[in-house]
Each structure stands twice: as C-alpha cells, then as structure tokens.
Design an enzyme around this catalytic site. Structure first.
Site, PDB file in Angstrom:
ATOM      1  N   LEU A  85       0.690  -1.191  -0.172  1.00  0.00           N
ATOM      2  CA  LEU A  85      -0.277   0.091   0.090  1.00  0.00           C
ATOM      3  C   LEU A  85       0.744   1.317   0.007  1.00  0.00           C
ATOM      4  O   LEU A  85       1.735   1.272   0.672  1.00  0.00           O
ATOM      5  CB  LEU A  85      -0.850  -0.055   1.069  1.00  0.00           C
ATOM      6  CG  LEU A  85      -1.679  -1.243   1.593  1.00  0.00           C
ATOM      7  CD1 LEU A  85      -2.372  -1.170   2.854  1.00  0.00           C
ATOM      8  CD2 LEU A  85      -2.719  -1.442   0.379  1.00  0.00           C
ATOM      9  N   GLY A 107      12.418  14.686  -8.031  1.00  0.00           N
ATOM     10  CA  GLY A 107      11.826  15.608  -6.918  1.00  0.00           C
ATOM     11  C   GLY A 107      13.164  15.782  -5.791  1.00  0.00           C
ATOM     12  O   GLY A 107      14.230  15.572  -6.455  1.00  0.00           O
ATOM     13  N   CYS A 126       9.067   3.900   4.683  1.00  0.00           N
ATOM     14  CA  CYS A 126       9.237   2.306   4.194  1.00  0.00           C
ATOM     15  C   CYS A 126      10.616   2.423   3.510  1.00  0.00           C
ATOM     16  O   CYS A 126      11.658   1.604   3.712  1.00  0.00           O
ATOM     17  CB  CYS A 126       8.208   2.149   3.495  1.00  0.00           C
ATOM     18  SG  CYS A 126       6.569   2.146   4.367  1.00  0.00           S
TER      19      CYS A 126
HETATM   20  C1  UGA Z   1       6.046   2.753  -0.435  1.00  0.00           C
HETATM   21  C2  UGA Z   1       5.759   1.711  -1.666  1.00  0.00           C
HETATM   22  O1  UGA Z   1       5.483   2.571  -2.850  1.00  0.00           O
HETATM   23  C3  UGA Z   1       4.477   1.095  -1.171  1.00  0.00           C
HETATM   24  O2  UGA Z   1       4.250  -0.092  -2.424  1.00  0.00           O
HETATM   25  C4  UGA Z   1       4.848   0.076  -0.224  1.00  0.00           C
HETATM   26  O3  UGA Z   1       3.911  -0.321   0.617  1.00  0.00           O
HETATM   27  C5  UGA Z   1       5.338   1.167   1.150  1.00  0.00           C
HETATM   28  O4  UGA Z   1       6.220   1.836   0.536  1.00  0.00           O
HETATM   29  C6  UGA Z   1       5.729   0.196   2.345  1.00  0.00           C
HETATM   30  O5  UGA Z   1       6.482  -0.487   2.155  1.00  0.00           O
HETATM   31  O6  UGA Z   1       4.831   0.309   3.446  1.00  0.00           O
HETATM   32  P1  UGA Z   1       5.227   4.753   0.478  1.00  0.00           P
HETATM   33  O7  UGA Z   1       6.259   5.051   1.405  1.00  0.00           O
HETATM   34  O8  UGA Z   1       3.645   5.175   1.014  1.00  0.00           O
HETATM   35  O9  UGA Z   1       5.137   3.444  -0.441  1.00  0.00           O
HETATM   36  O10 UGA Z   1       5.405   6.137  -0.757  1.00  0.00           O
HETATM   37  P2  UGA Z   1       5.753   5.911  -2.076  1.00  0.00           P
HETATM   38  O11 UGA Z   1       4.573   6.630  -2.947  1.00  0.00           O
HETATM   39  O12 UGA Z   1       6.466   4.820  -2.733  1.00  0.00           O
HETATM   40  O13 UGA Z   1       6.912   7.264  -2.220  1.00  0.00           O
HETATM   41  C7  UGA Z   1       8.155   7.071  -1.780  1.00  0.00           C
HETATM   42  C8  UGA Z   1       9.168   8.361  -1.844  1.00  0.00           C
HETATM   43  O14 UGA Z   1       9.303   8.575  -3.114  1.00  0.00           O
HETATM   44  C9  UGA Z   1       8.208   9.409  -1.618  1.00  0.00           C
HETATM   45  O15 UGA Z   1       8.965  10.590  -0.786  1.00  0.00           O
HETATM   46  C10 UGA Z   1       7.992  10.249  -3.081  1.00  0.00           C
HETATM   47  O16 UGA Z   1       7.783  11.312  -3.020  1.00  0.00           O
HETATM   48  C11 UGA Z   1       9.002   9.598  -3.831  1.00  0.00           C
HETATM   49  N1  UGA Z   1       8.822   9.460  -5.306  1.00  0.00           N
HETATM   50  C12 UGA Z   1       8.077   8.696  -5.589  1.00  0.00           C
HETATM   51  C13 UGA Z   1       9.308  10.648  -6.159  1.00  0.00           C
HETATM   52  O17 UGA Z   1      10.254  11.344  -5.626  1.00  0.00           O
HETATM   53  N2  UGA Z   1       9.214  10.464  -7.512  1.00  0.00           N
HETATM   54  C14 UGA Z   1       8.267   9.209  -8.044  1.00  0.00           C
HETATM   55  O18 UGA Z   1       8.103   9.352  -9.113  1.00  0.00           O
HETATM   56  C15 UGA Z   1       7.786   8.596  -7.107  1.00  0.00           C
END
Ligand code: UGA
Length: 464
Positions: free
Chosen positions: A184, A287, A294
């Site tokens: 998630l 970004g 996580c």
């Molecule tokens: C992440 C994983 O995406 C989930 O699949 C997983 O379940 C979760 O960790 C976990 O282990 O519980 P999450 O931490 O909610 O989810 O956030 P993400 O959406 O993965 O983003 C992580 C980081 O990467 C954020 O700081 C976000 O801003 C950054 N990000 C993400 C970017 O800078 N660019 C992107 O294109 C995508």
C-alpha cells in the site's frame, strides 16, 4: 530447492474500483472469516477495515488508549485519504471492532495478521522489538489450526525464527506462519487495498496459503494475480520491491541533475523512456529525494542483510548516497538563487514526505530545511496536513496556517511536497508580496512559463 513464485488467477472481488458506497459486504452471501489484525497503524487500519468491507468479522487490536478511543469513535489519529469514511462505515456495519485486549481478541480467529511497525534500529537493521512483544503474547494464546500472518515488513528469515520460537515455547508447531507483505502507498492506501496489482502469500502449508488467499478472493471484483511462494521469498519480494522503487527515483533524480546541466528537459526524457514497458512511466518523477517510513528503512535493512552475509552490493548503497546528495542539491538550488542564505527568508510549501499524507517520517523537507536553518536562513512553512511531529522535528521554523503568509517578505519560495492545492494558489499575488521573486519548485508542479511571466526566477528539478 526454493519454490518459484507462481501467479494464480484470483476470483472476482467486490463490485467497483473503490467500493465505499454502502456497508453491504462485497462478498455477498459468502461466509466471512473471523480475523484479528494486531496494530492499528496505517497498514493495520486499512487492512482491518478492508477485510471487514469484504465481509469478514474483524477485530483490530490497538494498545495505545488514545488511538483506540479515536478509532472506536470513527476518527483517525492521522490523515489517510478515504480511510476514516471506510472505518466509520465498517464500524456501523458491525463487522469491524477495535479492542486493546490482544489475548482475548485472538481467541477463535482463523487468521491473526500482524501489522506492527518494524522501524530502523540505530544500527540500520529492522527493529523487531514490537513484533517480538506480540509474538511472545501470541505464543501463549494461539491454538492449533490458527494462522499467524506477517503483514509487517520483516527481514528475510523472520517467519522461520518465529516458527522455531513457537515450537520451543508451548508446542505451537501446529500454528502456520504466513508472510503476506503489503504494498500500500500512503495517501492511496484505500484505493490500493481494493485494487492491488498483486497479492503475495508465502508459507509452507498449502492449506494455510489457500485460507489466506480466500480472505482476499472473497471480496475482490477484479482478477488479481496471487503469487504464492515460501516465507523467505515473500519476505525478499517486499524488500526487493521497495529497493527497486528507491533505485528508480534515485535514477530519475540524477538524470534530472544532468539534464539541468545540458539544457535538456528531464520530464520529456522520462516520459519517452517510460513509454518502453520495460521501464514504465511510474516512479519517474524527479523531486527532492525519496523519503517516508518505508523506502529508507527497507533500503537500510537490505544493505545490512547483504553486509551481514558478506555479499557485496553496490547499487543500494549508491542509491542511498545519491538520495542524501539530492537533499544537498535542493539546498544548492535555493542558494544559487538567493546567494546569501544567512538572514534570507525562505517560504516553504509542503513538509510531508509526499502529498495526501500527514506523515513526516524521513521527509526530505527535514534535512533540506535543517540545512537552510543551519546556514542562517529564516524558514516559514505551510503544510495542509503535516502532523504535530513537525514541532519536534523542526522546532526552529515558523509554521503558518495560510500559504500566502510564507511568501510575505520572502527571498525565495521552496515547494517540497506536491500538494495539488499549491497549483491553485494565486502566484501573481505571491510574487507581489515576496521581497525577491525567486522560486525553487522541487516537485515540478508549477508551469514554468507562467511563473516566468510573473517575473519569477524559477528553478525546477530537470526543466532548467
Ligand atoms: C512505499 C511503496 O511504494 C509501497 O508499495 C509500500 O507498500 C510502502 O512503501 C511500504 O513499504 O509500506 P510509500 O512510502 O507510501 O510507499 O511512498 P511512495 O509512494 O512509494 O513514495 C516514496 C517516496 O518516493 C516519496 O518521498 C515520494 O515523494 C518519492 N517519489 C515517488 C518521487 O520522488 N518520485 C516518484 O516518481 C515517486
């Protein structure tokens, strides 16, 4: 020999992508199971309310009394889109209850899902103390035929250690231990729960795996691949997934740095390379660096595991270092526009690690703002949802409840979180109340041409 994960065809679950409309169980006349979910953090609460929505009878155990009473009254102690509404509906349906008594709650439940936190310890490896506490209580209480499901992210080998512990403490070898990692995303967790790209279930017993598959299949409207495998493989799938995601973002951040230097638009490059299905469009947004509760901790555990086994891995360490440098890079973008950081007023929009969450854990905003403060800047910040933790993490910033206040007399605006509300601000008005029209858009959410028309010196990540 290790079993290979294999995709199973899921059954139809539910009747829409986002089934919040009413409280009727998605399973229709099928009989729900009795389930216990231990830990009402964001994963546990989503899973408990989601399973209840499928039609199961769920008790969710939470030992923190403040959190418990909030949840019982249908309120969340944090922000997660649509979760409060889902919890309220399931409380009303009678299929979801919250309780603090672990031993009582486990009684008579077919499956007990553990969703307690496994944060990084000071040494970087996963801290399993919360998990150990629950396991020790469960070893006294669980009975033959019950299934323990590890939904928390746990290091490779944990399920085996738990099985051994159970058999040494009270002859509980009949209790099956299953890994069912969650994928998630915070901010999209309710959507993701009902629309999973895949479900992973790892264990030794085909019967226990089938039971856990059934819990999901009973409520799903779409065909969802279920990968069944052994415990260790399921544990590794979770780490590999998060480490790969961090690597992908790390790559696009470095690509953006290079593009900025050669006058190429990194967003256009990312769009075009993402069209190749081997690369894919998602997670290619440059970004301020990746953060959250996580990715950072899972990357550290992955590195720690490799180190402990003497396995040389180069990529994860480089990804971690590149991310630290990305924070520095954002600071330098501000410095480049402002010149004298000492005494400069910086207006920050966004503190959370990404949009649609109140979570500040490992948010890039913390190291970036800290660096600005350490170099003598005065920081005024606005975030629509950041929780009170901001006070302890960033005690020296001025927190305001109106985004325009961050701009008053500012030498530079700095956007650190991609809240869509920031796109709707009156940027012409902002340009008029600032001291100097400088902006670093670390999320690339604003249209550069418009900003330039308003007279801004506009810096982005990969579009300069
Ligand atoms: C992440 C994983 O995406 C989930 O699949 C997983 O379940 C979760 O960790 C976990 O282990 O519980 P999450 O931490 O909610 O989810 O956030 P993400 O959406 O993965 O983003 C992580 C980081 O990467 C954020 O700081 C976000 O801003 C950054 N990000 C993400 C970017 O800078 N660019 C992107 O294109 C995508």
């Amino acid at each position: 020999m290790k079993k290979k994960p294999r995709a199973l065809e899921g059954l139809k679950i539910g009747n829409s992508d986002y089934p919040l409309e009413d409280t009727a169980p998605l399973s229709g006349p099928l009989q729900g199971m009795k389930i216990c979910v231990v830990g009402a953090g964001f994963v546990g609460t989503v899973a408990a309310a989601g399973f209840a929505r499928f039609g199961h009878q769920v008790v969710c155990v939470e030992k923190d009394q403040n959190r418990l009473s909030l949840l019982r009254s249908g309120q969340l102690p944090y922000f997660e889109r649509d979760l409060e509404e889902l919890v309220r509906r399931e409380l009303a349906s009678g299929r979801l209850v919250f309780d603090s008594d672990l031993e009582k709650s486990v009684e008579g439940k077919k499956a007990v899902f553990l969703t307690v936190g496994t944060p990084s310890s000071s040494g970087g490896r996963a801290d399993l103390s919360a998990l150990q506490e629950v396991i020790s209580a469960l070893s006294r209480k669980m009975k033959s035929g019950q299934i323990l499901v590890l939904k928390s992210t746990v290091p490779v080998g944990t399920a085996e250690i738990i099985k051994k512990y159970f058999s040494q403490n009270g002859k509980r070898s009949e209790i099956e231990v299953i890994n069912n990692p969650e994928f998630l995303r915070e901010g999209n967790a309710v959507f993701d729960f009902f629309n999973p790209p895949r479900i992973v279930i790892g264990g030794n017993s085909g019967e226990a795996i089938e039971t856990i598959s059934h819990i999901y299949k009973m409520g799903m409207t779409k065909s969802v691949p279920i990968y069944t495998t052994d415990n260790r493989t399921a544990e590794m799938i979770k780490y590999a997934s998060n480490v790969f995601l961090a690597t992908k973002v790390g790559f696009v951040n470095e690509l953006a740095r290079l593009c900025d230097s050669v006058g190429v638009n990194a967003l256009e490059v990312a769009r075009a390379i993402g069209a190749d299905p081997r690369i894919g469009h998602q997670f290619l947004e440059p970004g301020p660096g990746w953060g959250g509760s996580c990715l950072p901790k899972d990357l550290q555990e992955f590195i720690g595991l490799a180190d402990s086994l003497g396995v040389s891995l180069f990529i994860p360490r480089a990804v971690s270092e590149a991310n630290l440098y990305q924070f520095e890079h954002i600071y330098l973008k501000v410095k480049n526009l402002v010149e004298n950081i000492a005494g400069a007023r910086i207006g920050v929009l966004g503190l959370t690690f990404k949009a649609n969450t109140s979570d500040l854990r490992q948010s890039p905003a913390i190291p970036i703002i800290t660096k600005l403060l350490d170099n003598g800047a005065e920081v005024t910040a606005y975030d629509p949802a950041a929780d009170d933790e901001a006070k302890s993490l960033l005690p020296d910033i001025i927190r305001v409840d109106d985004p325009y206040k961050t701009a008053e007399g500012a030498d530079c605006m700095l956007i650190l979180t991609e809240w869509s509300d920031f796109q709707l601000l009156d940027w012409n008005r902002i340009s008029e109340i600032m001291k100097s029209k400088n902006i670093v858009d670390a999320r690339n959410i604003l249209p550069p041409e418009l900003l330039k028309r308003y007279g801004f010196n506009y810096a982005s990540i990969g579009q300069n």
